[in-house]
Design an enzyme around this catalytic site. Structure first.
Site, PDB file in Angstrom:
ATOM      1  CG  ASN A 138      13.350  -7.764   1.130  1.00 50.18           C
ATOM      2  OD1 ASN A 138      12.727  -7.848   0.065  1.00 50.18           O
ATOM      3  ND2 ASN A 138      14.577  -7.293   1.199  1.00 50.18           N
ATOM      4  CD  GLU A 139      10.150  -7.192   6.372  1.00 45.69           C
ATOM      5  OE1 GLU A 139       9.417  -6.938   5.395  1.00 45.69           O
ATOM      6  OE2 GLU A 139      11.129  -6.480   6.678  1.00 45.69           O
ATOM      7  CD  GLU A 180       4.509  -7.662  -9.148  1.00 42.95           C
ATOM      8  OE1 GLU A 180       3.451  -8.308  -9.015  1.00 42.95           O
ATOM      9  OE2 GLU A 180       4.769  -6.648  -8.492  1.00 42.95           O
ATOM     10  CD  GLN A 220       0.369  -5.501  -9.677  1.00 44.62           C
ATOM     11  OE1 GLN A 220       1.340  -4.751  -9.508  1.00 44.62           O
ATOM     12  NE2 GLN A 220       0.430  -6.783  -9.428  1.00 44.62           N
ATOM     13  N   GLY A 221      -4.172  -3.100 -10.085  1.00 43.04           N
ATOM     14  CA  GLY A 221      -5.053  -2.851  -8.941  1.00 43.04           C
ATOM     15  C   GLY A 221      -5.189  -4.084  -8.055  1.00 43.04           C
ATOM     16  CE1 TYR A 222      -3.419  -8.379  -9.621  1.00 49.83           C
ATOM     17  CE2 TYR A 222      -1.800  -9.504  -8.288  1.00 49.83           C
ATOM     18  CZ  TYR A 222      -2.557  -9.440  -9.422  1.00 49.83           C
ATOM     19  OH  TYR A 222      -2.442 -10.437 -10.352  1.00 49.83           O
ATOM     20  CB  SER A 223      -1.960  -3.164  -2.744  1.00 48.70           C
ATOM     21  OG  SER A 223      -0.891  -3.969  -3.154  1.00 48.70           O
TER      22      SER A 223
HETATM   23  C1  LIG Z   1       6.374   2.099  -4.378  1.00 45.05           C
HETATM   24  C2  LIG Z   1       5.333   1.027  -4.318  1.00 45.05           C
HETATM   25  C3  LIG Z   1       4.650   0.694  -5.472  1.00 45.05           C
HETATM   26  C4  LIG Z   1       3.636  -0.254  -5.437  1.00 45.05           C
HETATM   27  N1  LIG Z   1       2.917  -0.509  -6.583  1.00 45.05           N
HETATM   28  C5  LIG Z   1       1.841  -1.315  -6.523  1.00 45.05           C
HETATM   29  C6  LIG Z   1       0.975  -1.466  -7.655  1.00 45.05           C
HETATM   30  O1  LIG Z   1       1.224  -0.894  -8.727  1.00 45.05           O
HETATM   31  N2  LIG Z   1      -0.121  -2.232  -7.532  1.00 45.05           N
HETATM   32  C7  LIG Z   1      -0.438  -2.886  -6.379  1.00 45.05           C
HETATM   33  O2  LIG Z   1      -1.442  -3.586  -6.342  1.00 45.05           O
HETATM   34  N3  LIG Z   1       0.360  -2.764  -5.263  1.00 45.05           N
HETATM   35  C8  LIG Z   1       1.476  -1.988  -5.322  1.00 45.05           C
HETATM   36  N4  LIG Z   1       2.282  -1.826  -4.207  1.00 45.05           N
HETATM   37  C9  LIG Z   1       1.855  -2.442  -2.951  1.00 45.05           C
HETATM   38  C10 LIG Z   1       2.772  -3.537  -2.432  1.00 45.05           C
HETATM   39  O3  LIG Z   1       2.531  -4.735  -3.117  1.00 45.05           O
HETATM   40  C11 LIG Z   1       2.483  -3.662  -0.924  1.00 45.05           C
HETATM   41  O4  LIG Z   1       2.967  -2.486  -0.320  1.00 45.05           O
HETATM   42  C12 LIG Z   1       3.152  -4.861  -0.312  1.00 45.05           C
HETATM   43  O5  LIG Z   1       2.524  -6.032  -0.745  1.00 45.05           O
HETATM   44  C13 LIG Z   1       3.108  -4.793   1.236  1.00 45.05           C
HETATM   45  O6  LIG Z   1       1.787  -4.597   1.670  1.00 45.05           O
HETATM   46  P1  LIG Z   1       1.407  -3.409   2.698  1.00 45.05           P
HETATM   47  O7  LIG Z   1       2.023  -2.155   2.193  1.00 45.05           O
HETATM   48  O8  LIG Z   1      -0.057  -3.452   2.882  1.00 45.05           O
HETATM   49  O9  LIG Z   1       2.143  -3.768   4.038  1.00 45.05           O
HETATM   50  P2  LIG Z   1       1.666  -4.848   5.108  1.00 45.05           P
HETATM   51  O10 LIG Z   1       1.268  -6.103   4.417  1.00 45.05           O
HETATM   52  O11 LIG Z   1       0.667  -4.216   6.014  1.00 45.05           O
HETATM   53  O12 LIG Z   1       3.002  -5.111   5.887  1.00 45.05           O
HETATM   54  C14 LIG Z   1       3.521  -4.176   6.861  1.00 45.05           C
HETATM   55  C15 LIG Z   1       4.822  -4.754   7.404  1.00 45.05           C
HETATM   56  O13 LIG Z   1       4.556  -6.028   8.042  1.00 45.05           O
HETATM   57  C16 LIG Z   1       5.340  -7.057   7.453  1.00 45.05           C
HETATM   58  N5  LIG Z   1       4.556  -8.289   7.364  1.00 45.05           N
HETATM   59  C17 LIG Z   1       3.279  -8.430   6.906  1.00 45.05           C
HETATM   60  N6  LIG Z   1       2.893  -9.716   6.963  1.00 45.05           N
HETATM   61  C18 LIG Z   1       3.955 -10.417   7.460  1.00 45.05           C
HETATM   62  C19 LIG Z   1       4.184 -11.803   7.726  1.00 45.05           C
HETATM   63  N7  LIG Z   1       3.262 -12.731   7.494  1.00 45.05           N
HETATM   64  N8  LIG Z   1       5.406 -12.160   8.226  1.00 45.05           N
HETATM   65  C20 LIG Z   1       6.380 -11.231   8.452  1.00 45.05           C
HETATM   66  N9  LIG Z   1       6.207  -9.909   8.219  1.00 45.05           N
HETATM   67  C21 LIG Z   1       5.022  -9.507   7.725  1.00 45.05           C
HETATM   68  C22 LIG Z   1       5.680  -6.537   6.056  1.00 45.05           C
HETATM   69  O14 LIG Z   1       6.858  -7.116   5.560  1.00 45.05           O
HETATM   70  C23 LIG Z   1       5.842  -5.059   6.303  1.00 45.05           C
HETATM   71  O15 LIG Z   1       7.131  -4.780   6.795  1.00 45.05           O
HETATM   72  C24 LIG Z   1       3.328  -0.916  -4.225  1.00 45.05           C
HETATM   73  C25 LIG Z   1       4.038  -0.596  -3.060  1.00 45.05           C
HETATM   74  C26 LIG Z   1       5.029   0.362  -3.092  1.00 45.05           C
HETATM   75  C27 LIG Z   1       5.761   0.704  -1.816  1.00 45.05           C
END
Ligand SMILES: Cc1cc2nc3c(=O)[nH]c(=O)nc-3n(C[C@H](O)[C@H](O)[C@H](O)COP(=O)(O)OP(=O)(O)OC[C@H]3O[C@@H](n4cnc5c(N)ncnc54)[C@H](O)[C@@H]3O)c2cc1C
Length: 396
Positions: A382-383, A244, A126-129
């Site tokens: 969770n946030e 998902e 999955q290439g989203y993030s």
């Molecule tokens: C083990 C693992 C596997 C993953 N696998 C995939 C994958 O296969 N494909 C893919 O595309 N992605 C994947 N992800 C990515 C995952 O979807 C993102 O990590 C997630 O969406 C959080 O984004 P971020 O890491 O950029 O954190 P950020 O968005 O930068 O957030 C950082 C912190 O700020 C908080 N935060 C951000 N915005 C808000 C808000 N509006 N209100 C309150 N708090 C906020 C967050 O909760 C977090 O604690 C994976 C992540 C992990 C850890």
């Protein structure tokens, strides 16, 4: 609303149990119980075993050859698999891309890709993030520029789970940088063997390279690999996320984890007595068990509503938050129960190459504790879920 299983549902549960008893070798369930890695071949073998029985694509509609189980059947299957320590079904092709192709893909895409998801020829990731586009996914920057009958893709994805096993990736790419964030995104299917793609592992806290960075450098993708319409990818991406987030409460995993903690706490001692009799430990154990029972009931309530045709809304967010808190608490209790044996953490023990230090049940405990920090981050942190709950329930 009746939260008890009907006779038909009980018969289905017995059928699943019989299947697991016959097809799941102890050698594999022991590995899953011990938190050991079964590798790409292990997952492919399990997919093939389920596929042979017609149970791999249980969430696909009948018109696409799926079993089309209802919410209760899916729940029973997932619970029984967790209780038997079966390998998990890798969701990217089956539960994420499959439903998107079935709803929005062309006939040619459905005919080509769906059978290959089932027979294991294609392993999807999955290439989203991206760096800077996680919770705020719509700010993604990976660009796809039309050049004749190809798109040329440049950019970077990150946290891509098991990309090292994958030969295909579904990607969100920006096709119109001038449009409003959500409106300039498209959904592309990319062969990972195309020149210009580089996969670099990210080692997680538990020492495993479960996730990766994926780089795209002038990667040429045929236009027929665009799903649906250009610039409408956000709609498909959101549709995928609703799939998902199935089995989000993870009741079966928590139940299996709790049983393991109790087993450990009956063997390990504190002040000469079994840990399970220690008032402080027993109180924490009881608290999490009560939380789990309450969540299991809520989960069944939501499943029974879904079976009656009511799509879950904010309830999914509630289950995600509660379910992950419970699983992390169980991991923490296990870590405390094995005490010093959680210290000499060796990733080789988890990979199954070395004998564990201490009792066998201690081997995966530290790794699981660290690995499951991810549960409250991915699938919408969770946030973010709490924000959704506040908005819907409190009008925030
Ligand atoms: C083990 C693992 C596997 C993953 N696998 C995939 C994958 O296969 N494909 C893919 O595309 N992605 C994947 N992800 C990515 C995952 O979807 C993102 O990590 C997630 O969406 C959080 O984004 P971020 O890491 O950029 O954190 P950020 O968005 O930068 O957030 C950082 C912190 O700020 C908080 N935060 C951000 N915005 C808000 C808000 N509006 N209100 C309150 N708090 C906020 C967050 O909760 C977090 O604690 C994976 C992540 C992990 C850890």
């Amino acid at each position: 609303m009746d939260l008890n299983y009907t006779d038909e549902e009980k018969a289905f549960r017995d059928e699943v149990r019989a299947f697991l008893a016959e097809k799941l070798p102890k050698e594999i369930s022991d590995k899953i119980r011990a938190g050991r890695n079964i590798g790409k071949e292990g997952y492919q073998w399990w997919h093939a075993t389920l596929n042979e029985r017609g149970w791999l694509n249980f969430n696909w509609p009948k018109e696409f050859g799926g079993a089309e189980w209802n919410a209760v059947q899916r729940h029973i299957f997932e619970e029984e698999c967790a209780a038997a320590y079966a390998p998990r079904i890798v969701p990217f092709g089956l539960s994420m891309l499959g439903p998107v192709l079935q709803k929005f893909g062309s006939k040619a895409q459905q005919d080509y890709f769906l059978p290959r998801i089932l027979n294991g020829e294609h392993w999807w990731c999955q290439g989203y993030s991206e760096p800077g586009a996680g919770s705020d996914l719509a700010s993604l920057k990976t660009r796809a520029v039309r050049d004749g009958d190809h798109y040329v893709v440049n950019g970077q994805k990150t946290w891509t789970t098991l990309a090292q096993y994958a030969n295909w990736i579904f990607c969100l790419v920006r096709t119109d940088p001038e449009a409003k964030a959500q409106e300039g995104i498209s959904f592309l299917l990319i062969d990972m063997n195309t020149p210009g793609i580089q996969v670099r592992p990210i080692v997680l806290l538990d020492g495993t390279p479960e996730v990766n960075e994926v780089f795209f450098d002038d990667v040429r993708v045929p236009v027929e690999n665009l799903v649906g319409e250009e610039n409408k990818g956000w709609t498909y991406a959101k549709y995928l996320l609703t799939h998902e987030r199935t089995n989000i409460a993870g009741v079966g995993f928590s139940q299996a984890g709790l049983d393991m903690v109790k087993r450990i706490a009956r063997i390990e001692t504190a002040n000469g007595r079994p840990l399970i009799e220690n008032p402080h430990f027993a109180a924490r154990l009881a608290r999490v068990e009560i939380d789990l029972m309450a969540m299991a009931t809520t989960n069944m309530r939501i499943i029974s509503q879904a079976a009656a045709g009511q799509a879950p809304g904010v309830e999914s967010s509630m289950l995600k938050v509660k379910g992950t808190i419970i699983r992390q608490e169980i991991n923490d209790l296990a870590r405390r129960a094995v005490g010093p044996y959680a210290m000499p953490f060796a990733s080789e023990a988890v990979a199954g190459d070395n004998d564990p230090i201490g009792p066998d049940y201690a081997a995966p405990v530290a790794a699981q504790y660290f690995n499951n920090r991810k549960l409250s981050i991915f699938g919408g942190s969770n946030e973010i879920q709490r924000g959704i709950i506040a908005k819907v329930k409190m009008g925030g």
